[in-house]
Design an enzyme around this catalytic site. Structure first.
Site, PDB file in Angstrom:
ATOM      1  N   LYS A   1       0.926  -1.230   0.107  1.00  0.00           N
ATOM      2  CA  LYS A   1      -0.205   0.153  -0.231  1.00  0.00           C
ATOM      3  C   LYS A   1       0.901   1.546  -0.244  1.00  0.00           C
ATOM      4  O   LYS A   1       0.313   2.354  -0.177  1.00  0.00           O
ATOM      5  CB  LYS A   1      -1.063  -0.129   1.174  1.00  0.00           C
ATOM      6  CG  LYS A   1      -2.154  -1.085   1.224  1.00  0.00           C
ATOM      7  CD  LYS A   1      -3.301  -0.884   1.689  1.00  0.00           C
ATOM      8  CE  LYS A   1      -4.342  -1.702   1.206  1.00  0.00           C
ATOM      9  NZ  LYS A   1      -5.636  -1.449   1.746  1.00  0.00           N
TER      10      LYS A   1
ATOM     11  N   LYS B   1      -4.492 -10.310  -6.147  1.00  0.00           N
ATOM     12  CA  LYS B   1      -5.757 -10.629  -5.542  1.00  0.00           C
ATOM     13  C   LYS B   1      -6.682  -9.656  -6.026  1.00  0.00           C
ATOM     14  O   LYS B   1      -6.567  -8.499  -6.311  1.00  0.00           O
ATOM     15  CB  LYS B   1      -5.224 -10.092  -3.932  1.00  0.00           C
ATOM     16  CG  LYS B   1      -6.508 -10.014  -2.948  1.00  0.00           C
ATOM     17  CD  LYS B   1      -6.081  -9.831  -1.447  1.00  0.00           C
ATOM     18  CE  LYS B   1      -6.288  -8.429  -1.137  1.00  0.00           C
ATOM     19  NZ  LYS B   1      -7.323  -8.079  -0.051  1.00  0.00           N
TER      20      LYS B   1
ATOM     21  N   LYS C   1     -11.096  -4.257  -3.803  1.00  0.00           N
ATOM     22  CA  LYS C   1     -12.112  -3.482  -4.005  1.00  0.00           C
ATOM     23  C   LYS C   1     -11.213  -2.153  -4.482  1.00  0.00           C
ATOM     24  O   LYS C   1     -12.287  -1.189  -5.007  1.00  0.00           O
ATOM     25  CB  LYS C   1     -12.836  -3.242  -2.653  1.00  0.00           C
ATOM     26  CG  LYS C   1     -12.301  -3.050  -1.458  1.00  0.00           C
ATOM     27  CD  LYS C   1     -13.297  -2.369  -0.239  1.00  0.00           C
ATOM     28  CE  LYS C   1     -13.071  -3.310   0.824  1.00  0.00           C
ATOM     29  NZ  LYS C   1     -12.007  -3.076   1.986  1.00  0.00           N
TER      30      LYS C   1
END
Ligand code: ATP
Ligand code: LTN
Length: 326
Positions: free
Chosen positions: A111, A192, A195
């Site tokens: 991230k 993966k 969202k």
């Protein structure tokens, strides 16, 4: 009864990855375990959130929990920010965590990669997650495989606290299912399903309309062969589709392989879309009813009252042992 706690961030619209890895487990466990399911809004602000969007997404995740079958009479459903003990114990757990431990976290590395500025909250995120879990004396934490590393850190921190201050926290175990522990992107099966993927074709949202679902599956990447076989190493795309299909249709993967023997990917993709639509349509209808009913606030308030009682008692015990004046 064993205790269960888990949470999802209100950081966007939920995907079938969240449903398969998390929510589906929550619904299954609520009949046989003492369950706490929260919406981790304090975790969501580790990346910048617009206030209006945060409010909407928080309500949306809560309503989606209920629409998917979580029953507030069986499980405690609440917002992390409405239980202040999370922030206090989160800080305490941060002081027990080593910088090196946090630097090794792959979610942080992913991230923060390529970002010009990264908030310190994103770095200490796993210490707050550890506090979330131990506050409720959770034995089991249902999550997808990507959370395994955070659960290992939680176990280390709980043990460290117990060793230093005497037996206080339950050391939890992750609860990760075999099939569906890591649903992959429909476009790139090395990533993966997430969202926050900038390409909406990569995921099926829990809110997607039937025609959108059909289109996304028909465009899903597959290899150039035609054999429908579960082989994650050599056929990751088809294997991912088979996992999704098996979960939504409740048909074992080996039966699906037999059913589609000799047929191409087209038939498989069409049938997966229908299996997913038939599960999502009633959930979406219940979701609309819940949002319109105006009952959500009261359910969350009751949940927060129950959660606060448990969390305050644990926090008090921990603080007493550490030498805080109470
Ligand atoms: P983001 O993309 O914002 O990082 P996310 O989609 O990964 O979010 P989280 O809120 O971080 O979602 O995860 C909520 C729960 O859903 C966690 O238990 C996580 O392991 C699970 N989960 C998320 N994506 C998947 C997936 N693709 N397969 C299986 N489980 C998943
Ligand atoms: N880190 C998790 C969300 C999360 C969580 C928790 C999951 C925060 N606190 C406690 C289980 C238990 C995620 O990113 N999915």
């Amino acid at each position: 009864m064993k205790k269960v706690l888990s949470g999802i961030q209100p950081s966007g619209l939920l995907t079938i990855g969240n449903y398969i890895g998390a929510i589906r487990q929550f619904v299954e466990m609520q009949d046989t375990h003492d369950c706490y399911f929260m919406i981790v809004d304090l975790h969501a602000i580790t990346v910048p959130q617009e206030p209006e969007k945060l409010r909407e997404q928080t309500e949306s995740v809560a309503a989606m929990y209920l629409a998917s079958g979580i029953d507030p009479e069986k499980a405690v459903v609440f917002l992390q920010s409405q239980v202040r003990a999370h922030a206090v114990l989160g800080w305490i757990m941060t002081t027990l965590t080593g910088m090196g431990e946090l630097e090794r976290m792959t979610q942080f590395k992913d991230k923060s990669a390529g970002k010009e500025s990264v908030g310190a909250g994103l770095f200490v995120y796993p210490s707050l997650q550890a506090a979330d879990i131990v506050l409720y004396n959770a034995d089991l934490v249902p999550v997808g495989e990507d959370q395994k590393q955070h659960l290992e850190l939680t176990r280390d921190l709980a043990q460290r606290f117990n060793h230093r201050y005497g037996d206080t926290f339950v050391v939890p175990e992750p609860h990760i299912t075999d099939v569906g522990k890591r649903i992959m992107s429909l476009i790139d099966a090395s990533k993966k399903m997430s969202k926050s993927d900038p390409n909406p074709g990569a995921f099926i949202s829990m809110f997607d309309e039937p025609d959108v679902i059909r289109k996304k599956f028909s465009r899903a990447t597959t290899d150039s062969g035609r054999e429908i076989k579960y082989d994650p190493d050599n056929k990751p795309e088809v294997s991912n589709l088979l996992e999704i299909f098996s979960i939504f249709s409740k048909v074992p993967i080996s039966d699906l392989e037999a059913r589609y023997e000799g047929q191409g990917y087209g038939a498989l993709k069409k049938d997966i879309a229908e299996a997913v639509i038939s599960v999502l349509e009633p959930i979406q209808a219940r979701y609309r009813d819940i949002r319109q009913s105006g009952e959500l606030q009261a359910i969350l308030k009751r949940g927060a009252e129950k959660a606060n009682a448990v969390a305050d008692a644990t926090l008090k015990r921990a603080m007493e042992r550490m030498g805080f004046l109470l």
